[in-house]
Design a protein around this motif. Structure first.
Motif, PDB file in Angstrom:
ATOM      1  N   PHE A 334      25.139  25.364  91.394  1.00 38.13           N
ATOM      2  CA  PHE A 334      26.278  25.773  90.030  1.00 38.13           C
ATOM      3  C   PHE A 334      25.753  27.372  91.184  1.00 38.13           C
ATOM      4  O   PHE A 334      27.750  28.230  90.868  1.00 38.13           O
ATOM      5  CB  PHE A 334      24.303  26.750  89.618  1.00 38.13           C
ATOM      6  N   ARG A 335      25.443  28.038  91.888  1.00 40.57           N
ATOM      7  CA  ARG A 335      26.631  28.871  92.760  1.00 40.57           C
ATOM      8  C   ARG A 335      27.815  28.878  93.612  1.00 40.57           C
ATOM      9  O   ARG A 335      28.692  29.860  93.281  1.00 40.57           O
ATOM     10  CB  ARG A 335      25.147  29.379  94.119  1.00 40.57           C
ATOM     11  N   THR A 336      28.320  28.091  93.868  1.00 39.07           N
ATOM     12  CA  THR A 336      29.002  27.345  93.847  1.00 39.07           C
ATOM     13  C   THR A 336      30.477  27.274  93.112  1.00 39.07           C
ATOM     14  O   THR A 336      31.676  27.534  93.608  1.00 39.07           O
ATOM     15  CB  THR A 336      29.119  25.811  95.059  1.00 39.07           C
ATOM     16  N   ILE A 337      30.358  26.609  92.080  1.00 45.59           N
ATOM     17  CA  ILE A 337      30.828  26.386  90.867  1.00 45.59           C
ATOM     18  C   ILE A 337      31.285  27.947  90.663  1.00 45.59           C
ATOM     19  O   ILE A 337      32.471  28.346  89.786  1.00 45.59           O
ATOM     20  CB  ILE A 337      29.996  25.484  90.124  1.00 45.59           C
ATOM     21  N   ILE A 338      30.358  28.784  89.984  1.00 44.23           N
ATOM     22  CA  ILE A 338      30.544  30.320  89.961  1.00 44.23           C
ATOM     23  C   ILE A 338      31.470  31.083  90.711  1.00 44.23           C
ATOM     24  O   ILE A 338      32.217  32.080  90.705  1.00 44.23           O
ATOM     25  CB  ILE A 338      29.377  30.692  89.513  1.00 44.23           C
ATOM     26  N   THR A 343      36.494  33.520  91.804  1.00 49.50           N
ATOM     27  CA  THR A 343      37.849  33.819  92.719  1.00 49.50           C
ATOM     28  C   THR A 343      38.832  33.066  91.984  1.00 49.50           C
ATOM     29  O   THR A 343      39.707  34.404  92.324  1.00 49.50           O
ATOM     30  CB  THR A 343      37.276  32.867  94.443  1.00 49.50           C
ATOM     31  N   ILE A 344      39.061  32.201  91.338  1.00 51.42           N
ATOM     32  CA  ILE A 344      39.985  32.112  90.300  1.00 51.42           C
ATOM     33  C   ILE A 344      40.344  32.676  89.698  1.00 51.42           C
ATOM     34  O   ILE A 344      41.173  34.048  89.234  1.00 51.42           O
ATOM     35  CB  ILE A 344      40.325  30.921  89.761  1.00 51.42           C
ATOM     36  N   LEU A 345      39.376  33.584  88.800  1.00 51.61           N
ATOM     37  CA  LEU A 345      39.227  34.410  88.258  1.00 51.61           C
ATOM     38  C   LEU A 345      39.623  36.239  88.189  1.00 51.61           C
ATOM     39  O   LEU A 345      41.067  36.368  87.511  1.00 51.61           O
ATOM     40  CB  LEU A 345      37.990  34.877  86.830  1.00 51.61           C
ATOM     41  N   ILE A 367      42.966  32.004  83.056  1.00 54.45           N
ATOM     42  CA  ILE A 367      42.021  32.561  82.820  1.00 54.45           C
ATOM     43  C   ILE A 367      40.995  32.047  81.343  1.00 54.45           C
ATOM     44  O   ILE A 367      39.968  31.595  82.315  1.00 54.45           O
ATOM     45  CB  ILE A 367      42.261  34.163  82.537  1.00 54.45           C
ATOM     46  N   PHE A 368      41.668  31.955  80.492  1.00 59.25           N
ATOM     47  CA  PHE A 368      41.021  30.581  79.474  1.00 59.25           C
ATOM     48  C   PHE A 368      40.967  29.409  80.314  1.00 59.25           C
ATOM     49  O   PHE A 368      39.507  28.912  79.940  1.00 59.25           O
ATOM     50  CB  PHE A 368      41.823  30.635  78.173  1.00 59.25           C
ATOM     51  N   SER A 369      41.396  28.713  80.631  1.00 62.99           N
ATOM     52  CA  SER A 369      41.567  27.501  81.488  1.00 62.99           C
ATOM     53  C   SER A 369      39.850  27.720  82.486  1.00 62.99           C
ATOM     54  O   SER A 369      38.764  26.213  81.819  1.00 62.99           O
ATOM     55  CB  SER A 369      42.583  26.934  82.538  1.00 62.99           C
ATOM     56  N   VAL A 370      40.045  29.045  83.057  1.00 63.81           N
ATOM     57  CA  VAL A 370      38.005  28.395  83.964  1.00 63.81           C
ATOM     58  C   VAL A 370      37.686  29.238  82.418  1.00 63.81           C
ATOM     59  O   VAL A 370      35.775  28.380  83.101  1.00 63.81           O
ATOM     60  CB  VAL A 370      38.201  29.993  85.261  1.00 63.81           C
ATOM     61  N   LEU A 371      37.093  29.803  81.813  1.00 64.73           N
ATOM     62  CA  LEU A 371      36.223  30.435  80.858  1.00 64.73           C
ATOM     63  C   LEU A 371      36.142  29.014  79.645  1.00 64.73           C
ATOM     64  O   LEU A 371      34.600  28.495  80.264  1.00 64.73           O
ATOM     65  CB  LEU A 371      37.142  31.521  80.468  1.00 64.73           C
ATOM     66  N   VAL A 372      36.719  28.783  79.793  1.00 64.34           N
ATOM     67  CA  VAL A 372      36.863  27.184  79.038  1.00 64.34           C
ATOM     68  C   VAL A 372      35.981  26.057  79.614  1.00 64.34           C
ATOM     69  O   VAL A 372      35.135  25.503  79.443  1.00 64.34           O
ATOM     70  CB  VAL A 372      37.957  26.655  78.388  1.00 64.34           C
ATOM     71  N   LEU A 374      33.875  26.527  82.329  1.00 64.51           N
ATOM     72  CA  LEU A 374      32.372  26.641  82.027  1.00 64.51           C
ATOM     73  C   LEU A 374      31.609  26.633  81.323  1.00 64.51           C
ATOM     74  O   LEU A 374      30.894  25.931  81.274  1.00 64.51           O
ATOM     75  CB  LEU A 374      32.738  28.517  82.919  1.00 64.51           C
ATOM     76  N   ILE A 375      31.925  26.692  80.131  1.00 62.32           N
ATOM     77  CA  ILE A 375      31.683  25.511  79.176  1.00 62.32           C
ATOM     78  C   ILE A 375      31.341  24.448  78.684  1.00 62.32           C
ATOM     79  O   ILE A 375      30.303  23.804  78.589  1.00 62.32           O
ATOM     80  CB  ILE A 375      32.085  26.316  77.450  1.00 62.32           C
ATOM     81  N   SER A 376      32.574  23.700  78.801  1.00 61.32           N
ATOM     82  CA  SER A 376      32.491  22.226  78.594  1.00 61.32           C
ATOM     83  C   SER A 376      32.244  21.701  80.222  1.00 61.32           C
ATOM     84  O   SER A 376      30.674  20.257  79.660  1.00 61.32           O
ATOM     85  CB  SER A 376      34.037  22.170  78.488  1.00 61.32           C
ATOM     86  N   ASN A 377      32.783  21.859  80.963  1.00 64.72           N
ATOM     87  CA  ASN A 377      32.424  20.808  81.575  1.00 64.72           C
ATOM     88  C   ASN A 377      31.114  21.576  83.215  1.00 64.72           C
ATOM     89  O   ASN A 377      31.277  20.567  84.492  1.00 64.72           O
ATOM     90  CB  ASN A 377      33.940  20.386  82.696  1.00 64.72           C
ATOM     91  N   VAL A 378      30.838  22.380  82.663  1.00 63.00           N
ATOM     92  CA  VAL A 378      29.238  22.905  83.607  1.00 63.00           C
ATOM     93  C   VAL A 378      28.288  22.569  82.490  1.00 63.00           C
ATOM     94  O   VAL A 378      27.583  21.811  82.524  1.00 63.00           O
ATOM     95  CB  VAL A 378      29.926  24.274  84.307  1.00 63.00           C
ATOM     96  N   PHE A 379      27.677  23.680  81.571  1.00 63.32           N
ATOM     97  CA  PHE A 379      27.219  24.115  80.285  1.00 63.32           C
ATOM     98  C   PHE A 379      26.962  22.130  79.467  1.00 63.32           C
ATOM     99  O   PHE A 379      25.882  20.891  79.658  1.00 63.32           O
ATOM    100  CB  PHE A 379      26.619  25.267  80.081  1.00 63.32           C
ATOM    101  N   LEU A 380      28.039  21.786  79.356  1.00 65.53           N
ATOM    102  CA  LEU A 380      27.914  21.100  78.057  1.00 65.53           C
ATOM    103  C   LEU A 380      27.967  19.763  79.230  1.00 65.53           C
ATOM    104  O   LEU A 380      26.842  18.855  78.563  1.00 65.53           O
ATOM    105  CB  LEU A 380      29.147  20.991  77.040  1.00 65.53           C
ATOM    106  N   SER A 381      28.207  19.287  80.525  1.00 65.79           N
ATOM    107  CA  SER A 381      28.069  17.984  80.760  1.00 65.79           C
ATOM    108  C   SER A 381      26.312  18.180  81.147  1.00 65.79           C
ATOM    109  O   SER A 381      26.434  17.326  81.478  1.00 65.79           O
ATOM    110  CB  SER A 381      28.977  17.959  82.300  1.00 65.79           C
TER     111      SER A 381
END
Length: 410
Positions: A334-338, A343-345, A367-372, A374-381
């Motif tokens: 999780f920390r690595t992903i965040i 960094t990209i943001l 920016i929106f791609s990164v935020l989205v 995080l929701i779909s491919n980190v939390f939902l996954s």
């Protein structure tokens, strides 16, 4: 087997699938395309003061941009993008026009409105008029006249005092439009043009004055044009390449990571749909750089899943149980992903604030791609994978692409 967890997994997947399938055509239809995809042109203007020695202010730049917007609106063009940039520039983007030459002539025309005395001396210029302040009124309820709103009643009083009993010519681009007599001193912030106008002639004169009342002079710095055919070809090629890339990515992650790869592929589709929703809510314009950022976001979303799944596989190889490996791998990744996403943001934010035009479009989409993601491919996954593991359906290491021979005994 835990039936409740499995039911929750299936229910969430079906609800998301139904929503994506049912609403995607609507969002796809409503996407606003930029000129590089729809065809059109982009022009950058450099602004300078009308009066010699004058300065270009932020306010005058904004007023000039608004005046240009009114010119475009008068041509019946939908959704133009006209924005001030820096200290003395205005960028115009117009997509989907059929007659680019006509629109560019209207925009680039150096329309300068002024009032002159009989000797040709300029007594009032564009800086004295309220932008878009000319309108048609009726004298005695029947005869049309043109009323022009002025910024200073005192200045108009001074001018009409000097020209009392004389003619005051109204010129647009050095062409005499009207030459009324000054019959009395006018202490008002409204000038009227009388004559033997028809209603249509009065409207045309008012529109001409409004178009001409630019606070600044504009010089065309550069122009780029994209034909409608070329724009459509770019869109078709880009969509085709994006679909091929998405399919190849999904095949690759499923083949390598098995069940987690299938979940990652599902969340990729969810990510794509969510980004379409964001574009629709923001009424954003899709451009080629924006699509590039969109595809880049897919790569980042997949990368987030890969980092997590590799950590889970490492834990499985160390001999831990499926659920313990899932918890440990999710926590350590999780920390690595965040960190990578932040960094990209930050990089995208810098691009947005120091860039312009296409660079800003790319940065904003990123920016929106990164935020989205995080929701779909980190939390939902993670939620879906946890439900499947807890249900007992996924209970063997090979579901994660780990062979029994690779597992070390604790």
């Amino acid at each position: 087997m835990n039936g409740k967890k499995l039911f929750a997994f299936v229910f969430i997947v079906l609800i998301i699938l139904a929503t994506v399938i049912g609403t995607s055509p609507y969002f796809m239809k409503n996407i606003k395309l930029g000129l590089d995809l729809k065809g059109g042109f982009e022009t950058l203007y450099v602004a300078s003061a009308i009066d010699e020695g004058g300065v270009v202010t932020k306010e005058s730049l904004k007023e000039t941009a608004k005046s240009l917007l009114r010119r475009v609106d008068a041509q019946g063009i939908a959704e133009p993008e006209i924005n001030p940039e820096g200290n003395d520039r205005i960028r115009v983007k117009i997509a989907g026009v059929t007659d680019q030459t006509k629109v560019r002539e209207v925009l680039s025309k150096p329309s300068v409105l002024n009032f002159r005395g009989p000797d040709g001396k300029v007594v009032m210029d564009g800086g004295d008029f309220v932008p878009n302040g000319a309108k048609v009124e009726y004298e005695d309820g029947t005869r049309p006249i043109v009323a022009i709103k002025l910024k200073s009643a005192a200045n108009f009083k001074r001018v009409t005092t000097e020209l009392l009993g004389k003619q005051m010519g109204i010129y647009l681009d050095d062409v005499l439009k009207s030459n009324p007599n000054v019959g009395t001193v006018i202490d008002s912030d409204t000038a009227t043009i009388t004559g033997t106008f028809t209603i249509q002639e009065a409207k045309d004169l008012a529109n001409t004055i409004n178009l001409g009342a630019l606070p600044l002079k504009l010089t065309e710095k550069y122009t780029q044009s994209v034909g409608a055919t070329l724009g459509q070809k770019s869109l078709d090629d880009t969509i085709k390449a994006s679909i091929i890339a998405l399919v190849l990515i999904m095949i690759g992650v499923i083949a390598y990571y098995r069940v987690p790869g299938a979940i990652a592929s599902f969340t990729l589709l969810t990510y794509t749909w969510m980004l379409l929703v964001v574009f629709d809510l923001l009424n954003a314009t899709m451009t080629l750089p924006g699509i590039a950022a969109f595809v880049l976001g897919i790569g980042m979303a997949v990368d987030a899943n890969i980092i997590t799944y590799e950590r889970i596989r490492e834990e499985l190889r160390s001999g831990k149980s499926i659920y313990s490996s899932l918890r440990a791998g999710s926590k350590t990744s999780f920390r690595t992903i965040i960190d990578s996403h932040v960094t990209i943001l930050l990089a995208a934010a810098v691009l947005y604030f120091i860039g312009s035009g296409a660079i800003q479009g790319f940065a904003l989409t990123l920016i929106f791609s990164v935020l989205v993601s995080l929701i779909s491919n980190v939390f939902l996954s993670r939620v879906l994978l946890q439900l499947l593991v807890k249900s007992g359906v996924v209970n063997k290491p090979h579901y994660f692409g780990v062979k029994e021979a690779e597992i070390n005994a604790l």
